[in-house]
Scaffold this active site. Sequence first.
Site, PDB file in Angstrom:
ATOM      1  CB  SER A 127      -0.975  -0.169   1.275  1.00 56.24           C
ATOM      2  OG  SER A 127      -0.342   0.484   2.381  1.00 56.24           O
ATOM      3  CG  ASP A 128       1.634   5.594  -1.396  1.00 53.18           C
ATOM      4  OD1 ASP A 128       2.221   5.872  -0.715  1.00 53.18           O
ATOM      5  OD2 ASP A 128       1.529   6.392  -2.621  1.00 53.18           O
TER       6      ASP A 128
END
Length: 949
Positions: free
Chosen positions: A256-257
Amino acid sequence: MSSLSASAADLPLFPDPALPLRKRVDDLLERLTLDERLAMLHQYAPAVPRLGVDSFRTGSEALHGVSWLGLATVFPQAVGLGASWDENLVRRVAEAVSVELRAFHRHRPPMTAPDRAPNSLQSWAPVLNLLRDPRWGRNEEGYSEDPVHTARVGEAFCRGLSGDHPTYLRTAPVLKHFLAYNNEDDRCTSSSALRPRVLHEYDLAAFRPVVASGAATGAMAAYNLVNGRPCHVSPLIETELRRWARPTGHELFVVSDAEAPSNLVDMEYYFDNHAESHGAALKAGIDSFTDHGEDSATVVGRLREALERGLIAEADVDRAIRRQLELRFRLGEFDPELDPYAGIGAEVIDSPEHRALAREAATESVVLLKNDGLLPLDPARTPRIAVIGPLADTLFEDWYSGTMPYQVGVAAGLSAALGAEVVRTEGNDRIALRSRTTGEPLGKTSFEVTDWGRDRLTLRDTGTGRYLTLKEDATLVADQELIKSWFVQETFHLEPAEDGTVLLRSVHTGRYAAVDPADGRVTVTADTPEAAEPWERELLHDGAAEARAAAEAADVAVVVLGNHPMVNGRETEDRVDTALPRAQEALLRTVTAVRPETALVVMSSYPYAVDWADEHLPAVLWTSHGGQETGNALADVLLGGAEPAGRLPQTWYRGDDQLPEPLDYDIIKAGWTYQYHRAAPLYPFGHGLSYTEFDYRGLRLSRPSVAQDGEVEVTVTLTNSGRRAGSEVVQLYVRALDARYEAPRQRLADFTKVGLEPGESRELTFRLPAERLAHWDVITGAFAVDPGDYEITVARSAEHPVLTAPLTVTGPAPASRVVVDRRTLAVDFDDHTDIDIVDASRTDGDAVTPADPARPATLVFGGVDLSGAVRVEAEIARAEAGAGRARLELRSGDLLLADLDIPVTGHQHTWATVRADFTAPPAGVHDLRLTLHGGFRLAAFGLRSSATA
């Protein structure tokens, strides 16, 4: 490095390097408890001492050098590497970056969480997002506006990062950011609307070849939404990314960011609670959660709740951990004695070899945009050189830069090359800001003022050179050597007041400087101009006058203008236009008025509209922020020691060009990039001049026609007809003639960079598979190569064709579109007006809705065979009743076929089918037009014949 505990020393399987990778991964996975597996889903995975498993952290930034970990070699920004069009060079740069990252992993303490994991060998690079809009704040991070170019450069960077060993990775490249991420404003809540053609021909096309080649080991999901659905729960992670990777034998490890999993609830409101959102992200294919910094407990707690509630299963957890473990085995964590990269030492960081490579990369990325004979400079004829401008001798780091071990600015580079000093001036005014209340100058000093555009200024103490910055207690102190922080506190407005004074306003907070009349203390606390302190702006030194005098006394002027990478265009902030800062443009005109022999160097992260310079100056060059060797590289090019070998990786538009709206991702309809933009650019994609001349001749195809699944060889002879050695980027474009769809004006199919000595010729052959001519066929839901006539062009740029040849594709003609007794997706239109593309459900599917419920939206389906149709059925969702009647109208030409009322279904994801008989049954092949009135969603429709109605 793993060190097995005594109790685990006799473990029979996973520590054995002779066993197949899958067996080792499966064995280790089975030995982990559920709690241990859940804990490994966070970015900071803890150690498992009983198994000899070390702590692990996902992600080190390595975009154009090792970032955030200390002094490291800094190469040109990614957009500069893209400008080199040199895959071999980019691969060598990435190799140097990965070697230094290995040294940081083994020999340098981590900057964060020192007790939890060493610096990660997972490289969060490259960025494959396409540079669709040059106003994108993160433009510097991408390679190109073109998917073929981006994929080629991106694959080269990945291969340099990962190394050539058949078993072990030097580092593990992660592709950013999946998908269609090209705006910063509202990036966590905005949705990129991608019709299928744009999705497959453009945005996915940059990622697909890199993943399919096996060069990438992972990907990072993007902050934004696509078609109304957050990228972190996108079905495309599994249906596209992982499908492409499957034949390589390795799965992608998807991360994920930062904080994006929490955004699914906190900003996007897509889920009601974090257990649902994190569970959905895991099931969608997110393997590691970069969320809540080093606080693993919060994220792991959410995932445990999702498990307990039955939102996910242990198999979902195991699937993600298996991917992580596979990557860790490939990085040599469990085989330190066999890891071929384990012996890399700290001496490689900023080594002489890497310094030389940094200079080569910076040199190869310089683009000569215009030259009327001024360049290369001849020191014998122009011995006095003045270097002028805010970037005359200053280099800047961007957010993802490493810390430069040293800096060679343009003036310093020219001075070193000439063996003599050059005159240098930034052309900045020096001012004092004197308080009307106390009569004292701000900070007891004077400041040099630099305009970075939109009236955003930096103020540097003229004595120390440090930036004035706003502190947490709202005071102002000139103590910052470098502007490089997430929240930039060093930019200000000087707003004119009615009495001739100015007001000092912080860009970050929007508040004004005020003075306490009791003690004279200055704080940035005033909310209104009325409460602000008026300051007398005293001009102590006229920067423009100094620049004018320097230019008059010189034989030639080099004016260096551009951007500060942390101001007006950066992560979280898009640009509003492409204009040069007003003061910089004025400085250029001042210099040119007294010294016509002026070369403009634009040093920037993105294109500028330099129309005036192109019209009035004899020479214009561009370089990205090129890292520590920028000045030496530019000196080499300006003085002719090196060829200007770069070519533009994106279009430079004219200043009066009305660019599409930033959030309009439909490159076809909006007219983005060289493929679809209608207006003539200032400098086209692929443009770049040389100091020598190249001739093209003898373009020929191996055959005049090709089958839809065949290929043709394209051959051309290139000759250096000039007096200098040089390099040329030979670009091969294709174009469909008389296409049944809106085809690109030109589309890059291949390219190669060739270096030739004077008089040397080389025959070049490109292999052109017919699939390079393909478009996404919305009728079949697959790529198709239509039979017909095409044009093959060898060119110097997208707007500079040199030689063309016709090519015919043979095969059966596509049949008319069948919609009778068949379900047709609403997004599979051929043209549209005023529509938005949204999610049909939280997990999959797309739908169409009016962009504005108050304005009708239209879908056009071309060449539809309507024979036999007597009824329409439409799949619709309508959350609530709105003003006016909601209806769906079907027409063929002027003939109204049906007009359907749309009922309320209660939720945007609750679907119903509405039906209506045709008022006049049509016949034959016609265009079918569907018009949506009101706020409802249309997922699909079908026309029914009398046999099925």
